[in-house]
Design an enzyme around this catalytic site. Structure first.
Site, PDB file in Angstrom:
ATOM      1  N   GLU A 429      58.672 -10.802  -0.579  1.00  0.00           N
ATOM      2  CA  GLU A 429      59.521 -11.911  -0.143  1.00  0.00           C
ATOM      3  C   GLU A 429      60.300 -11.598   1.127  1.00  0.00           C
ATOM      4  O   GLU A 429      61.530 -11.668   1.153  1.00  0.00           O
ATOM      5  CB  GLU A 429      60.468 -12.310  -1.282  1.00  0.00           C
ATOM      6  CG  GLU A 429      59.715 -12.909  -2.456  1.00  0.00           C
ATOM      7  CD  GLU A 429      60.615 -13.304  -3.613  1.00  0.00           C
ATOM      8  OE1 GLU A 429      61.755 -12.826  -3.664  1.00  0.00           O
ATOM      9  OE2 GLU A 429      60.180 -14.078  -4.473  1.00  0.00           O
ATOM     10  N   GLU A 500      53.696 -12.628  -9.476  1.00  0.00           N
ATOM     11  CA  GLU A 500      54.786 -12.973 -10.378  1.00  0.00           C
ATOM     12  C   GLU A 500      54.455 -14.316 -11.014  1.00  0.00           C
ATOM     13  O   GLU A 500      54.094 -15.265 -10.318  1.00  0.00           O
ATOM     14  CB  GLU A 500      56.130 -13.068  -9.643  1.00  0.00           C
ATOM     15  CG  GLU A 500      56.631 -11.752  -9.071  1.00  0.00           C
ATOM     16  CD  GLU A 500      57.953 -11.882  -8.327  1.00  0.00           C
ATOM     17  OE1 GLU A 500      58.687 -12.868  -8.596  1.00  0.00           O
ATOM     18  OE2 GLU A 500      58.246 -11.027  -7.479  1.00  0.00           O
TER      19      GLU A 500
END
Length: 991
Positions: A429, A500
């Site tokens: 991220e 995820e």
């Protein structure tokens, strides 16, 4: 202090030695890889003198403190500074390279003694220090390093004195590396991994790389050595698991190739390791070698040429009592739980884990996505709100390139010889930019034998044309909904990974079985990694010694993200959540399907034959009582193959007949005892539906009007129906009151973590449960009609569920038939308001006296189950106490419901109350009201309600994973606009 390397983006380290693969050498005559009892290692762990300074500007090496701090540790765990949990936002101003002037600093000091010789060097190792450190020896500056989760090594030989020496380490809470370490975790500081001296000969192997390749019936093991061109004689021997030499050679060169005939390959199911013994004249290095390949063929991920699936989790080094410190015992416990719950893969979120962890993964068999210490999405909100135009600013900024490239180089170099590592991940991220491209180039130059992963595809608007995602080897996504996931699986050109998914926060995740079904349906779907392994929380104790788990905001910090860190498959103490039991069965090694009277098994393992891995046992139950059982021994079934089971069942007749197959560990494994259950499949073989006859009674039953309703009396009972409430407010059996307070209609639940948005907790949406006022619903009754016969009373009560300022949520035609036996037959015809998308639940809750503590039910159990969360549950008759039915989540919320229930009884010493329906319903029995669960923020704040709350629900909306992922999917929401809820309420005196 005048040092300012921690605010200089061009300096990420000073005077450190070149990076190398992780290993612990020993003396030539020894055979150890341990730091303990190793004459070449001086372990500096233990008690260090410690002085805490609120600011680095105030820090001094001169002061001598009487305080001591254990190393390794985080100083916040010992009362210095304070804990802070932040998920995305930076905990400091976004002002690189600068950090706050009030920058907490810990000064560590200790002495040690060495005996100097001309032949030996001394190398000082720090395996993990957050966030950066300055090192001094005998008052002389030695060096500096950042990157919290990577090793820093210094040659301190020229600065040592024979005998006693003093080392001082200044550790800063913040440095410019903080901009690259915005991981979702508690932010803690200090020396949190091992510190030690290595005593090494002047001429030694500094770094080596081991790579393996496969031929038809042999494997080549290639070594590349870095001994600084000293023409060092290196002797290499490879031993098999029985200690027999299978290959050996000697060289003075930089390379050596050895051949192993008929090699045994490494994979996560059969983690076979060879041992490498690397000898030089004055030193020995022992390591393990796993022979395996990892590749992609089209969009299919292959290990050793065989398609594999990642049944994975994301894992932090995180413990409630030791913070970032991960002992071998703690790590083994994590891996043991993972193995016993069918987890075969780990993503090291979002930094390199402790070095020993990878050796354990090699030994016990786990695929690892090894991730760099890199996360910078704090820039996302640096301009006042989460603006995608700023998401990738750090990866776009050339001044960060040195630091970003340094981080991936340290990652790859340290772990390059670990067979468990099958994919490198650049980080998490942080967006894309020119620095990403530089990081990719750095990884490719160091290692081309593994695949490369990076999920974040956000980039600055001006970079629109710069990126070709062919630079990555896998297609990776986070938290896609099922529809989008399937589209990805159908269209992907590379192996698809959900790095995820299934956010396991609180009561969840829902629909895990649907994701696993997609994993197996598409060859190019390589699997996924549940977020995440453990709840992050800090263990403290109250004045009475009771354990309390604390999360963001509990330490007086202003900037925090609350309980968003409490999002794991296990509690902080590693007690499994019910979500882990769900995952276990979704990832079970065998799937059995039914076609008529034929049952077929499919081996979901990638390498092991079923006959070697598991024993299949079966049992036949009727109404929860076992009536037959057997086993299917030595059932040969190759990986990914499917075949009919050789099964002979006795004649079956009647209701509630269930066949359950269970898969027991057969192979010897150090973490899984033989006989451990690895999962199950269950089938309903009933030949008729279950029915319950109302207790026969010809006793008279009467009804008389009261100021608030109707009193219905029979020989053994007296019930009072409240016409204003539309329900009973008293329920006496043999003169003993069963109710603590009136029963209620219920369409709400204590919001789960996954409900936080839709419930109106995380944001006050137009159609949140809070804005709709579902939590405030009550009954508004119309004219009640009572009809009597000799043996029954019928109460018809039309009503609406309403709340102040809200239109009625639903209209209900409620009919109660009370029989002379005391049985109550309830029928509700329900019409839900058309504009309501769905209801959290619909049902009744009965407030029984608190002595109703014993529960028996036939439904999904033994753990809690919901419409989208019962893959880990099975149908049977279960017995439990009411406290045992409670799932004590750290953040209180809806819990303990059981879907698919056909009957449920609660009893005390005098009375048993039974609820039964021909259509499965949900129930919950708890010592806590939903209002109490919704009002409290911590498990230890809960106050029991002084009663037993018994919910009997027509349906409960599923739990989903909406805390960070998709909401409950449509099929598991209570969206019906017209339905009938029938059930029977049957009391019985206990003799």
């Amino acid at each position: 202090m005048n040092y300012n390397y921690h605010q200089d983006l061009n300096i990420v380290r000073m005077n450190t030695m070149p990076d190398r693969a992780y290993y612990i050498p020993c003396a030539p005559s020894k055979n150890t890889t341990s730091k303990e009892n190793n004459e070449r290692v001086l372990l500096l762990n233990g008690s260090w003198k410690f002085t805490y300074y609120p600011s680095f500007a105030e820090a001094s090496l001169e002061g001598v403190s009487d305080n001591v701090l254990p190393v390794p540790s985080n100083w916040q765990m010992y009362g210095y500074d304070k804990h802070q949990y932040v998920n995305i936002d930076y905990p400091i101003p976004y002002n690189p390279p600068f950090v706050p002037k009030e920058n907490p600093c810990g000064v560590y000091k200790r002495t040690f003694s060495v005996e100097l010789t001309e032949e030996m060097q001394f190398h000082l190792n720090f395996e993990g220090v957050d966030s950066c450190h300055y090192v001094f020896l005998n008052g002389v500056f030695i060096g500096y390093s950042q990157v919290s989760h990577s090793t820093a090594e210094y040659d301190i030989t020229p600065f040592l004195q024979d005998g006693e020496n003093e080392i001082a380490v200044m550790v800063l809470k913040w440095c410019d590396g903080t901009y690259l370490e915005a991981q979702d975790k508690f932010r803690m500081s200090g020396i949190f991994r091992d510190v030690y001296l290595l005593q090494r000969p002047q001429h030694h192997v500094r770094h080596y790389v081991v790579q393996t390749s496969l031929q038809q019936e042999s494997a080549t093991v290639s070594f590349k050595f870095d001994d600084f061109g000293t023409a060092l004689v290196k002797s290499v021997k490879i031993l098999d698991a029985e200690g027999r030499a299978v290959a050996q050679g000697e060289t003075c060169d930089e390379t050596l190739s050895l051949t192993i005939e008929n090699p045994v390959l490494w994979n996560a199911e059969q983690p076979y390791l060879y041992q490498m013994v690397l000898d030089t004249l004055q030193e020995r290095i022992i390591d393990t070698i796993g022979i395996r390949t990892i590749s992609a063929q089209g969009n299919v991920l292959l290990a050793n040429g065989q398609p594999i699936k990642f049944k994975g989790v994301n894992r932090h080094d995180s413990y409630p009592d030791t913070g970032y410190v991960a002992s071998r015992e703690q790590m083994v416990r994590d891996l043991q739980l993972m193995k016993q719950h069918n987890i075969n893969a780990i993503r090291t979120s979002h930094y390199p884990n402790a070095p020993e962890f990878y050796h354990l993964c090699d030994e016990y068999g786990f695929y690892v996505i090894d991730e760099g210490d890199m996360e910078s999405h704090g820039a996302w909100s640096s301009h006042g709100f989460r603006d995608n135009d700023w998401y990738a600013v750090v990866h776009h900024d050339p001044q960060f390139q040195t630091a970003i490239v340094d981080r991936v180089q340290r990652l790859v170099t340290r772990d390059i010889n670990r067979p468990c590592v099958v994919i490198w991940s650049l980080g998490n991220e942080s967006g894309l930019g020119v620095n990403t491209l530089a990081a990719v180039d750095a990884v490719r130059k160091l290692d081309s034998s593994r695949l490369l992963h990076y999920e974040s595809k956000n980039f600055m608007p001006e970079d629109q044309e710069k990126f070709n995602f062919d630079i990555l080897d896998v297609e990776s996504h986070m938290y896609p909904d099922l529809e989008y996931t399937e589209r990805l699986a159908q269209e992907n050109k590379k192996p698809l990974i959900l790095c995820e998914f299934a956010h396991a926060m609180g009561n969840g995740p829902g629909s895990l079985s649907e994701y696993y079904e997609l994993f197996y349906r598409y060859d190019g779907f390589a699997g996924g990694f549940v977020w995440e392994w453990c709840d992050h929380a800090i263990l403290q104790y109250d004045a009475s010694g009771n354990a309390q788990y604390l999360y963001g905001g509990d330490f007086g910090e202003v900037l925090h993200d609350g309980n968003f860190c409490v999002d794991g498959l296990v509690y902080p103490d590693r007690t499994p959540h019910t979500g882990l039991l769900e995952l276990k069965n979704c990832a079970r090694p065998v799937h059995i399907t039914r076609a008529g009277n034929t049952f077929s098994a499919e081996n979901k393992l990638d390498f092991a034959d079923l006959s070697d891995a598991v024993t299949v046992v079966w049992s036949l139950e009727q109404n929860g009582t076992k009536i037959a059982e057997g086993s299917i021994a030595n059932f040969n079934l190759a990986p990914h193959a499917k075949a009919p089971l050789p099964l002979s069942l006795p004649p079956i007749d009647g209701a509630r007949v269930y066949l359950k197959f269970e898969y027991l560990q057969k192979a010897v494994h150090p973490l899984i005892p033989v006989g451990t259950s690895l999962g199950f499949d269950q089938f309903d073989l009933s030949t008729e539906d279950m029915s319950v006859s109302l207790p026969v009674s010809h006793s008279a039953v009467t009804a008389e009007q009261t100021p608030t309703g109707w009193l219905v009396n029979g020989e053994t009972f007296s019930y009072h129906f409240n016409t204003a409430l539309g329900t009973f407010d008293s329920f006496k059996i043999d003169g003993i009151e069963c109710f603590d307070r009136p029963a209620e209609f219920d369409i709400h639940r204590a919001p789960t973590d996954n409900d936080m948005v839709e419930a109106g907790i995380a944001s006050y949406g137009q159609n949140s449960w809070k804005s709709l006022r579902l939590d405030a619903a009550y009954a508004y009754t119309y004219e009640t009609v009572v009809e009597q016969s000799n043996t029954s009373v019928t109460i018809t009560c039309p009503l609406s569920l309403v709340a102040d300022r809200a239109a009625p949520f639903c209209n209900i035609q409620a009919v109660y038939n009370v029989y002379g036996s005391g049985a109550v037959e309830v029928s509700m015809h329900v019409s839900v308001r058309k504009d309501l998308a769905y209801l959290p639940r619909f049902g009744m809750r009965y407030f029984l006296t608190e002595d109703f503590q014993n529960c028996t039910y036939f439904g999904y159990g033994p753990q809690e189950s919901y419409s989208d969360k019962h893959a880990g549950s099975y149908k049977s008759m279960f017995n439990a106490t009411v406290p045992d039915l409670f799932e004590n989540y750290i953040y209180p919320q809806e819990n303990g419901s059981h879907s698919g229930t056909e009957e449920c009884t609660l009893s005390n010493a005098n009375t048993t109350l039974k609820a039964f329906s021909t259509k499965p319903f949900s129930f919950c029995a708890s010592e806590y009201t939903r209002e109490e669960l919704a009002a409290k923020k911590h498990h230890f704040e809960l106050q029991k309600g002084g009663c037993t709350v018994w919910n009997i629900d027509y349906a409960m909306t599923g739990v989903g994973s909406g805390s960070c992922g998709p909401y409950t999917i449509e099929q598991y929401r209570l969206t019906e606009k017209e339905f009938v809820f029938d059930y029977m309420f049957i009391p019985r005196r206990n003799l």
